[in-house]
Design an enzyme around this catalytic site. Sequence first.
Site, short mmCIF file in Angstrom:
data_model
loop_
_atom_site.label_atom_id
_atom_site.label_comp_id
_atom_site.label_asym_id
_atom_site.label_seq_id
_atom_site.Cartn_x
_atom_site.Cartn_y
_atom_site.Cartn_z
N GLY A 114 -118.84 50.87 15.48
CA GLY A 114 -117.55 51.40 15.91
C GLY A 114 -116.53 50.29 16.03
O GLY A 114 -116.86 49.12 16.21
N LYS B 260 -130.47 43.96 9.43
CA LYS B 260 -130.32 43.49 10.81
C LYS B 260 -131.61 42.85 11.30
O LYS B 260 -131.59 41.81 11.98
CB LYS B 260 -129.90 44.65 11.71
CG LYS B 260 -128.49 45.15 11.37
CD LYS B 260 -128.21 46.50 12.01
CE LYS B 260 -126.80 47.00 11.69
NZ LYS B 260 -126.60 48.42 12.02
N GLY C 119 -123.64 45.80 16.65
CA GLY C 119 -122.23 46.02 16.98
C GLY C 119 -121.81 45.23 18.21
O GLY C 119 -121.78 44.00 18.20
P1 NAP Z 1 -114.01 48.96 6.02
O1 NAP Z 1 -113.50 49.93 7.02
O2 NAP Z 1 -114.42 49.43 4.69
O3 NAP Z 1 -112.85 47.86 5.83
C1 NAP Z 1 -112.90 46.85 4.86
C2 NAP Z 1 -111.54 46.15 4.82
O4 NAP Z 1 -111.64 45.02 3.96
C3 NAP Z 1 -110.40 47.00 4.28
O5 NAP Z 1 -109.23 46.73 5.02
C4 NAP Z 1 -110.22 46.51 2.84
O6 NAP Z 1 -108.87 46.53 2.39
C5 NAP Z 1 -110.65 45.06 2.96
N1 NAP Z 1 -111.28 44.56 1.73
C6 NAP Z 1 -112.48 44.90 1.21
N2 NAP Z 1 -112.74 44.21 0.09
C7 NAP Z 1 -111.65 43.42 -0.11
C8 NAP Z 1 -111.30 42.46 -1.10
N3 NAP Z 1 -112.12 42.19 -2.13
N4 NAP Z 1 -110.12 41.82 -0.99
C9 NAP Z 1 -109.28 42.10 0.04
N5 NAP Z 1 -109.56 42.99 1.03
C10 NAP Z 1 -110.73 43.62 0.94
O7 NAP Z 1 -115.25 48.13 6.61
P2 NAP Z 1 -115.71 47.99 8.13
O8 NAP Z 1 -116.44 49.18 8.56
O9 NAP Z 1 -114.55 47.51 8.94
O10 NAP Z 1 -116.83 46.82 8.01
C11 NAP Z 1 -116.44 45.47 7.83
C12 NAP Z 1 -117.68 44.59 8.02
O11 NAP Z 1 -118.17 44.71 9.34
C13 NAP Z 1 -118.86 44.93 7.10
O12 NAP Z 1 -119.53 43.74 6.75
C14 NAP Z 1 -119.75 45.79 7.99
O13 NAP Z 1 -121.11 45.75 7.61
C15 NAP Z 1 -119.55 45.10 9.32
N6 NAP Z 1 -119.82 45.94 10.48
C16 NAP Z 1 -119.22 47.15 10.60
C17 NAP Z 1 -119.44 47.93 11.71
C18 NAP Z 1 -118.77 49.27 11.89
O14 NAP Z 1 -119.00 49.92 12.90
N7 NAP Z 1 -117.93 49.71 10.96
C19 NAP Z 1 -120.29 47.47 12.73
C20 NAP Z 1 -120.89 46.21 12.59
C21 NAP Z 1 -120.64 45.46 11.46
P3 NAP Z 1 -107.96 47.86 2.27
O15 NAP Z 1 -107.74 48.32 3.68
O16 NAP Z 1 -106.71 47.49 1.62
O17 NAP Z 1 -108.82 48.83 1.49
N1 HSE Z 2 -124.03 52.18 9.68
C1 HSE Z 2 -124.39 51.42 10.83
C2 HSE Z 2 -125.14 52.32 11.85
C3 HSE Z 2 -123.18 50.84 11.55
O1 HSE Z 2 -125.18 53.54 11.68
O2 HSE Z 2 -125.68 51.76 12.79
C4 HSE Z 2 -122.82 49.44 11.13
O3 HSE Z 2 -123.84 48.52 11.43
#
Ligand code: NAP
Ligand code: HSE
Length: 432
Positions: free
Chosen positions: A303, A206, A135
């Site tokens: 986050g 990771k 993150g």
């Molecule tokens: P998320 O909350 O599920 O958000 C995904 C977004 O992408 C949504 O806005 C969705 O649209 C859009 N989307 C998904 N597929 C799509 C498609 N085919 N066409 C157009 N829009 C699309 O995901 P997130 O948690 O932000 O994670 C995003 C990335 O960051 C992932 O690769 C995850 O592994 C990485 N990541 C996340 C975190 C974390 O803390 N969450 C930390 C590190 C890395 P709608 O809003 O319209 O549904």
């Molecule tokens: N699901 C992951 C965690 C967050 O719990 O660390 C995104 O990398």
Amino acid sequence: MAKSIKIGILGLGTVGTGVVKLLEQNGDIIAQKLGQPLKISHILVRDLNRKRDIDVDPNLLTTDPEKIFSDPETNIIVEVMGGVGAAKEYILKSLKRGKSVVTANKDLLALHGKELFNASETHGVDLLFEASVGGGIPIIHPLKECLAGNRIRKVMGIVNGTTNYILTKMTREGRSFSDVLEEAKSLGYAEADPTSDIEGDDAARKMAILASIAFGTRITYHDVYRQGISNLTVEDINYANDLGYAVKLLGIAREDEDGIEVRVHPAFVPLKHPLAAVSDVFNAVFVEGDAVGETMFYGRGAGSMPTASAVVGDIIEAARNFQHHDRGRITCTCFYDKPIKPMGAVVTKYYLRLIVKDEPGVLASIAGVFGEREVSLASVVQERALNSSAAELVLITHHVREQNLQDALKILADLPVVKQIASVVRVEGGED
Ligand code: NAP
Ligand code: HSE
């Protein structure tokens, strides 16, 4: 002030929303640092009508990715939509059209990193991915740049927040795995389907990324041995504490003369090791280099805003490289094709808990099996009667080859005096 640098964002979920907020909140200092403001030109979403946690100009939202790729003024694409299908297609399209890409997508990089980095090199643009591991913790840039003068010997980390939260609660409150998992879900730490977190898949992705950079050889998700935390019991955690250890889901990547080992599994970590103190949803990555010695990177591994911090850092770097006509400056660093050790060849220590018949000669017959398979016991730390016919044995081994231990366990399982092999947990973080 000079003309703005335009950014297209793919995804407006947890991370995308954080990125939009941070670019707005700190736009003034970012513009100062860059000498040019950053401006969001498009945001790709699936559903234009979804209610969102943020007010964005509706004119920025689109469901048509082509609108973004074909905009000649948008030079940086930020992929924060996740998944490996459309995300891969969109990143490749962006690179091909000469746009630098910033991504947080560990799932994609741990499977298709080689193809994506080849494309960024071919098209002379940046592919930056600091947010994909840990993150908000800076770890990709330190490994690629600040520690580039070192031969890295080992990378060991707590790289999944959900499992660290669950283990912390089990330890502090003596609650069961399933009980704390429900709480982690209700707090929004664990996904509705938390399999990827608790079975070690998220951490394995990771570790594949970290190991590839640390050892200069391509490691994919499939090369990583993984075992989750769902079988850990409070009883084992209590034993660990009594013996001077914390229980953590560790990612371990190590290189020796036989090759590279990359694994994710629960482990007993000595309480005096810095990783033992990393609690709740925090992450940390411990790196050993031949010049720097031991160093540790700590912070929030997930986050909205912590992850946005890493994404925006990459956007600023991509913008600087664009300004200086110096894109694709740091390319893929997987120069070698090093062998990956089979898990059976890994050498480590083990904690074992066995339920045995409570009768004379049991310990001798168990010790005999271990001796035959060259598994040397460091100590029998507990021998406790459970009832009139059964006793519990807790053993710690010296460093042994995994295959030898597994062979010994197979024989023990068939031994009439052994009622159950209740737990087998590796012990890490002491002397190698
Ligand atoms: P998320 O909350 O599920 O958000 C995904 C977004 O992408 C949504 O806005 C969705 O649209 C859009 N989307 C998904 N597929 C799509 C498609 N085919 N066409 C157009 N829009 C699309 O995901 P997130 O948690 O932000 O994670 C995003 C990335 O960051 C992932 O690769 C995850 O592994 C990485 N990541 C996340 C975190 C974390 O803390 N969450 C930390 C590190 C890395 P709608 O809003 O319209 O549904
Ligand atoms: N699901 C992951 C965690 C967050 O719990 O660390 C995104 O990398």
